[in-house]
Design a protein around this motif. Sequence first.
Motif, PDB file in Angstrom:
ATOM      1  N   PHE A   1       4.083  -4.856  12.529  1.00 27.02           N
ATOM      2  CA  PHE A   1       2.770  -4.559  13.512  1.00 27.02           C
ATOM      3  C   PHE A   1       2.810  -5.084  14.506  1.00 27.02           C
ATOM      4  O   PHE A   1       2.509  -6.419  14.678  1.00 27.02           O
ATOM      5  CB  PHE A   1       1.596  -4.770  12.392  1.00 27.02           C
ATOM      6  CG  PHE A   1       1.574  -3.884  11.142  1.00 27.02           C
ATOM      7  CD1 PHE A   1       0.955  -2.619  10.933  1.00 27.02           C
ATOM      8  CD2 PHE A   1       1.936  -4.558  10.090  1.00 27.02           C
ATOM      9  CE1 PHE A   1       1.087  -2.051   9.884  1.00 27.02           C
ATOM     10  CE2 PHE A   1       1.919  -3.967   8.794  1.00 27.02           C
ATOM     11  CZ  PHE A   1       1.464  -2.779   8.624  1.00 27.02           C
ATOM     12  N   TYR A   2       2.865  -4.374  15.724  1.00 28.91           N
ATOM     13  CA  TYR A   2       2.881  -4.747  17.114  1.00 28.91           C
ATOM     14  C   TYR A   2       1.524  -4.927  17.607  1.00 28.91           C
ATOM     15  O   TYR A   2       1.271  -5.891  18.621  1.00 28.91           O
ATOM     16  CB  TYR A   2       3.874  -4.074  17.979  1.00 28.91           C
ATOM     17  CG  TYR A   2       3.721  -2.710  18.064  1.00 28.91           C
ATOM     18  CD1 TYR A   2       2.694  -2.323  19.169  1.00 28.91           C
ATOM     19  CD2 TYR A   2       4.301  -1.695  17.255  1.00 28.91           C
ATOM     20  CE1 TYR A   2       2.571  -0.902  19.237  1.00 28.91           C
ATOM     21  CE2 TYR A   2       4.034  -0.482  17.572  1.00 28.91           C
ATOM     22  CZ  TYR A   2       3.264  -0.046  18.424  1.00 28.91           C
ATOM     23  OH  TYR A   2       2.726   1.443  18.371  1.00 28.91           O
ATOM     24  N   ASP A   3       0.487  -4.339  17.237  1.00 28.87           N
ATOM     25  CA  ASP A   3      -0.685  -4.307  17.662  1.00 28.87           C
ATOM     26  C   ASP A   3      -1.757  -4.705  16.346  1.00 28.87           C
ATOM     27  O   ASP A   3      -1.738  -3.611  15.675  1.00 28.87           O
ATOM     28  CB  ASP A   3      -1.188  -3.160  18.448  1.00 28.87           C
ATOM     29  CG  ASP A   3      -2.581  -3.054  18.835  1.00 28.87           C
ATOM     30  OD1 ASP A   3      -3.308  -3.975  18.915  1.00 28.87           O
ATOM     31  OD2 ASP A   3      -2.884  -1.900  19.627  1.00 28.87           O
ATOM     32  N   LYS A   4      -2.094  -5.733  16.467  1.00 25.62           N
ATOM     33  CA  LYS A   4      -2.804  -6.307  15.517  1.00 25.62           C
ATOM     34  C   LYS A   4      -4.198  -5.447  15.046  1.00 25.62           C
ATOM     35  O   LYS A   4      -4.869  -5.488  13.992  1.00 25.62           O
ATOM     36  CB  LYS A   4      -3.317  -7.665  15.316  1.00 25.62           C
ATOM     37  CG  LYS A   4      -4.177  -8.311  16.298  1.00 25.62           C
ATOM     38  CD  LYS A   4      -4.235  -9.699  16.396  1.00 25.62           C
ATOM     39  CE  LYS A   4      -5.294  -9.968  17.674  1.00 25.62           C
ATOM     40  NZ  LYS A   4      -5.605 -11.725  17.644  1.00 25.62           N
ATOM     41  N   ASN A   5      -4.610  -4.673  16.125  1.00 25.25           N
ATOM     42  CA  ASN A   5      -5.879  -3.956  16.182  1.00 25.25           C
ATOM     43  C   ASN A   5      -5.674  -2.590  15.558  1.00 25.25           C
ATOM     44  O   ASN A   5      -6.791  -1.681  15.513  1.00 25.25           O
ATOM     45  CB  ASN A   5      -6.844  -4.117  17.517  1.00 25.25           C
ATOM     46  CG  ASN A   5      -6.931  -5.322  17.901  1.00 25.25           C
ATOM     47  OD1 ASN A   5      -7.586  -6.294  16.895  1.00 25.25           O
ATOM     48  ND2 ASN A   5      -6.723  -5.933  19.165  1.00 25.25           N
ATOM     49  N   ASN A   6      -4.698  -2.288  15.245  1.00 28.65           N
ATOM     50  CA  ASN A   6      -4.214  -0.989  14.922  1.00 28.65           C
ATOM     51  C   ASN A   6      -3.192  -0.875  13.988  1.00 28.65           C
ATOM     52  O   ASN A   6      -1.938  -0.787  14.232  1.00 28.65           O
ATOM     53  CB  ASN A   6      -3.930  -0.188  16.193  1.00 28.65           C
ATOM     54  CG  ASN A   6      -3.852   1.598  16.145  1.00 28.65           C
ATOM     55  OD1 ASN A   6      -3.742   1.944  14.810  1.00 28.65           O
ATOM     56  ND2 ASN A   6      -3.605   2.377  16.913  1.00 28.65           N
ATOM     57  N   THR A   7      -3.421  -0.959  12.896  1.00 28.75           N
ATOM     58  CA  THR A   7      -2.250  -0.869  11.755  1.00 28.75           C
ATOM     59  C   THR A   7      -1.529   0.219  11.493  1.00 28.75           C
ATOM     60  O   THR A   7      -0.590   0.523  10.864  1.00 28.75           O
ATOM     61  CB  THR A   7      -2.902  -1.167  10.374  1.00 28.75           C
ATOM     62  OG1 THR A   7      -4.053  -0.407   9.858  1.00 28.75           O
ATOM     63  CG2 THR A   7      -3.547  -2.739  10.409  1.00 28.75           C
ATOM     64  N   SER A   8      -2.036   1.443  12.311  1.00 28.09           N
ATOM     65  CA  SER A   8      -1.259   2.645  12.122  1.00 28.09           C
ATOM     66  C   SER A   8       0.079   2.568  13.107  1.00 28.09           C
ATOM     67  O   SER A   8       0.775   3.648  12.998  1.00 28.09           O
ATOM     68  CB  SER A   8      -2.185   3.870  12.398  1.00 28.09           C
ATOM     69  OG  SER A   8      -2.833   3.913  13.831  1.00 28.09           O
ATOM     70  N   LYS A   9       0.020   1.640  13.955  1.00 26.59           N
ATOM     71  CA  LYS A   9       1.190   1.799  14.904  1.00 26.59           C
ATOM     72  C   LYS A   9       2.201   0.532  14.394  1.00 26.59           C
ATOM     73  O   LYS A   9       1.589  -0.642  14.489  1.00 26.59           O
ATOM     74  CB  LYS A   9       0.519   1.303  16.412  1.00 26.59           C
ATOM     75  CG  LYS A   9      -0.315   2.482  16.934  1.00 26.59           C
ATOM     76  CD  LYS A   9       0.420   3.816  17.132  1.00 26.59           C
ATOM     77  CE  LYS A   9      -0.597   4.772  17.543  1.00 26.59           C
ATOM     78  NZ  LYS A   9       0.030   6.362  17.757  1.00 26.59           N
ATOM     79  N   PHE A  10       3.157   0.861  14.181  1.00 24.36           N
ATOM     80  CA  PHE A  10       4.289  -0.154  13.792  1.00 24.36           C
ATOM     81  C   PHE A  10       5.551   0.181  14.085  1.00 24.36           C
ATOM     82  O   PHE A  10       5.920   1.389  14.278  1.00 24.36           O
ATOM     83  CB  PHE A  10       4.072  -0.551  12.115  1.00 24.36           C
ATOM     84  CG  PHE A  10       4.186   0.655  11.360  1.00 24.36           C
ATOM     85  CD1 PHE A  10       5.654   0.817  11.025  1.00 24.36           C
ATOM     86  CD2 PHE A  10       2.985   1.437  11.056  1.00 24.36           C
ATOM     87  CE1 PHE A  10       5.491   2.403  10.105  1.00 24.36           C
ATOM     88  CE2 PHE A  10       3.117   2.315  10.087  1.00 24.36           C
ATOM     89  CZ  PHE A  10       4.351   2.728   9.813  1.00 24.36           C
ATOM     90  N   TRP A  11       6.659  -0.878  13.950  1.00 21.98           N
ATOM     91  CA  TRP A  11       7.955  -0.453  14.017  1.00 21.98           C
ATOM     92  C   TRP A  11       8.451  -0.696  12.597  1.00 21.98           C
ATOM     93  O   TRP A  11       7.794  -1.658  11.786  1.00 21.98           O
ATOM     94  CB  TRP A  11       8.607  -1.483  15.200  1.00 21.98           C
ATOM     95  CG  TRP A  11       8.001  -1.145  16.465  1.00 21.98           C
ATOM     96  CD1 TRP A  11       7.637  -0.082  17.009  1.00 21.98           C
ATOM     97  CD2 TRP A  11       8.087  -2.394  17.335  1.00 21.98           C
ATOM     98  NE1 TRP A  11       7.497  -0.300  18.267  1.00 21.98           N
ATOM     99  CE2 TRP A  11       7.540  -1.760  18.517  1.00 21.98           C
ATOM    100  CE3 TRP A  11       8.469  -3.652  17.393  1.00 21.98           C
ATOM    101  CZ2 TRP A  11       7.306  -2.435  19.711  1.00 21.98           C
ATOM    102  CZ3 TRP A  11       8.159  -4.280  18.546  1.00 21.98           C
ATOM    103  CH2 TRP A  11       7.541  -3.836  19.681  1.00 21.98           C
ATOM    104  N   VAL A  12       9.811  -0.289  12.273  1.00 19.75           N
ATOM    105  CA  VAL A  12      10.361  -0.612  11.069  1.00 19.75           C
ATOM    106  C   VAL A  12      11.587  -1.124  11.388  1.00 19.75           C
ATOM    107  O   VAL A  12      12.616  -0.426  12.077  1.00 19.75           O
ATOM    108  CB  VAL A  12      10.505   0.668  10.426  1.00 19.75           C
ATOM    109  CG1 VAL A  12      11.117   0.343   8.888  1.00 19.75           C
ATOM    110  CG2 VAL A  12       9.069   1.154   9.889  1.00 19.75           C
TER     111      VAL A  12
END
Length: 530
Positions: free
Chosen positions: A287-298
Amino acid sequence: MKLFYRNAIVLSTLNIAVVLVLAGVVFESIKNDKVENILSEKQFEIDFKATDVRNVIRSDTEQVKLLSIMPEIQGIVKFTDYSSSGNFQFDQGFWSGLLEEKFTEIIQNNPKIHQIQIFDLGGNELIHIISDSDEIHIEEHEKLRHSIDKDTYQKVVKLQNNEVVISSISLNQLDDKIEIPNRPIQEIITPIFLSNGEQLGFLKITYDMTSFLHEISQSASGKMLIINNEGYFLDHPDKSKIFGDILGTEINYFVEQPELKENLKEMDNKFHYDEQENEYRIWEKIFYDKNNTSKFWVLLSVTTEEELFLSVEQLRSDVQIVMIPFLAITIVVTIIISRHMSKPIEVLTEKILKIKKGESGDLINIKGNNEISQLGNAFNKMTKSLSQSQHTLKEYEQAMKNSLADAKKFYNQIDQSTAISKFDINGDLTYVNEKFCKMTKYTKEDLIGQNQKILRSGYHDERFYREMWKTILSGKVWTGNLKNKAKDGSYFWEKKIIIPDENSENEIIGFLAIQIDIQDLMEKSSKDWA
């Protein structure tokens, strides 16, 4: 005589059967150990790289926050606003020169920085600095045409002090066209606030992620892939597959592996074996943005069975070659071999016990062409593999030491170019550098242990100092202009930034102060106002 042959045949058959069974057991054991060892290394690699990615994002975010409180950045935004209101003539060249000098030093210490942009409260560009091929370029004021896009602007206007908006990794554009060769970038935006809570504008730092992605995707075996939360590749050994959504290829990993998309909804990491494609996959969300858990890399490690069992299959061939002449040996030879096997087994057992106890796993030298020698070779390969893993860990440790050395170098550069002091919660000075002594005309011996009040000029009232102490004792950063008095009785203006220092229990134990000489600036401002 017939009984002798019959017994010989029976004993030989039993001997061959026992040998074949043992060989199969040994081979399966070696195979399983080899697979488990490789997969354990892959899991360690994924965990380490994921941690490294999170640390890089955290470091970049903190750097952007720190830059937003720089006096040069706050000054150019503030005075641009004053100039637009017609209060006085703003010297754009003077402030641009200050920023170029300061950012040149910053970019040299962090070559990942590709662009630095400053926007007013309306999202309009005020300053645009570009770093490319070790050259720094400041766009002319007349050529500034960028603004914060509508979707991003709706997010950043809601930010409070010390908050950020972090983008995913995308491709850089020049004149509304994708840059060739492709340059992967990540953008971090934070608001610019004064210490009194007044918001001036926004700061955006664009990081070049080319080297970062290259380092993360390196792997000794198999493939290391990086995808975003929509399934598009951010990095892949086959570069024609990356950024399918931006480049128009529409290559998407979720289309190939729909079960991964479903698994990502329920878990953050997983080990998986695909029986259809004979692949081992280990993945972890970042998770690169702790305020938005719908945005992430795998971060995804893919290893085929063919790659995994390459060394095991070679071992199988070696065993088969050795078995052909061995199976023709009589029971008498078997007895002789068993006697010779005892010593290698003892050596091997001793080495295994040493490794179990955590002692050094030296290579063993077992001569011959039999199962024990193959087991010894497998043991040596395992020992080498463990040694390589330890070597990789040492390399990572060295990389961390190098990062700390760079941070220390960066701190020393700041210490040499900026007046810095430290004081305790009573206001008594505990540290001053040479730049601070030069500004105040006191020696270190004069200042250490003395209260900061010896520098007061009488220009500011007690209310001013009470507000300052109220701010820093609450754990917040205080920024303001001070008129102080030097040892020789002369007066000087300084821009002061006070940062609270906390211990592990979040208790304030002191303060770090950064002082910037703004005497010339204040005199110039006074003349402009006059």
